[in-house]
Design a protein around this motif. Sequence first.
Motif, mmCIF file in Angstrom:
data_model
loop_
_atom_site.group_PDB
_atom_site.id
_atom_site.type_symbol
_atom_site.label_atom_id
_atom_site.label_comp_id
_atom_site.label_asym_id
_atom_site.label_seq_id
_atom_site.Cartn_x
_atom_site.Cartn_y
_atom_site.Cartn_z
ATOM 1 N N ARG A 80 0.945 -1.347 0.011
ATOM 2 C CA ARG A 80 0.201 0.155 0.031
ATOM 3 C C ARG A 80 0.806 1.139 0.111
ATOM 4 O O ARG A 80 1.606 1.595 1.108
ATOM 5 C CB ARG A 80 -0.830 0.114 1.234
ATOM 6 N N LEU A 81 0.832 1.900 -1.040
ATOM 7 C CA LEU A 81 1.594 3.165 -1.291
ATOM 8 C C LEU A 81 0.662 4.433 -0.853
ATOM 9 O O LEU A 81 -0.428 4.604 -1.278
ATOM 10 C CB LEU A 81 2.125 3.420 -2.588
ATOM 11 N N ILE A 82 1.306 5.326 0.093
ATOM 12 C CA ILE A 82 0.706 6.703 0.196
ATOM 13 C C ILE A 82 1.424 7.852 -0.133
ATOM 14 O O ILE A 82 2.695 7.675 -0.135
ATOM 15 C CB ILE A 82 0.173 6.642 1.684
ATOM 16 N N ASP A 83 0.800 8.774 -0.465
ATOM 17 C CA ASP A 83 1.531 10.171 -0.672
ATOM 18 C C ASP A 83 0.647 11.262 -0.632
ATOM 19 O O ASP A 83 -0.769 10.979 -0.581
ATOM 20 C CB ASP A 83 1.874 9.972 -2.488
ATOM 21 N N ASN A 84 1.228 12.530 -0.624
ATOM 22 C CA ASN A 84 0.498 13.645 -0.667
ATOM 23 C C ASN A 84 1.394 14.586 -1.001
ATOM 24 O O ASN A 84 2.538 14.742 -1.219
ATOM 25 C CB ASN A 84 0.060 14.012 0.836
#
Length: 87
Positions: A80-84
């Motif tokens: 699971r990749l998260i970014d902002n």
Amino acid sequence: TAAERAAAPALHRALVRLAEQVAAAADPAAAAAAATAEVLAAGFAKVDYVVVRDAETLEPWAGPPRPGRVLAAAWLGRTRLIDNIAV
């Protein structure tokens, strides 16, 4: 896998494009839907969310002059990749 490593940067690219679009007055919901489709087309199995939110309250972003953030979480294989990105 090598294919997953090659596809992973597509998430960040989609978020940068989304941030640019909403900063130029694009509809946040429509632009987020397009970014979601872009991420899925790049090979991600599932997108948990791609949203534009107020950077301080996390409510839906009302636009300038409030600070905004583009937030995303998506699955690439078992990761699971998260970014902002700031708007």
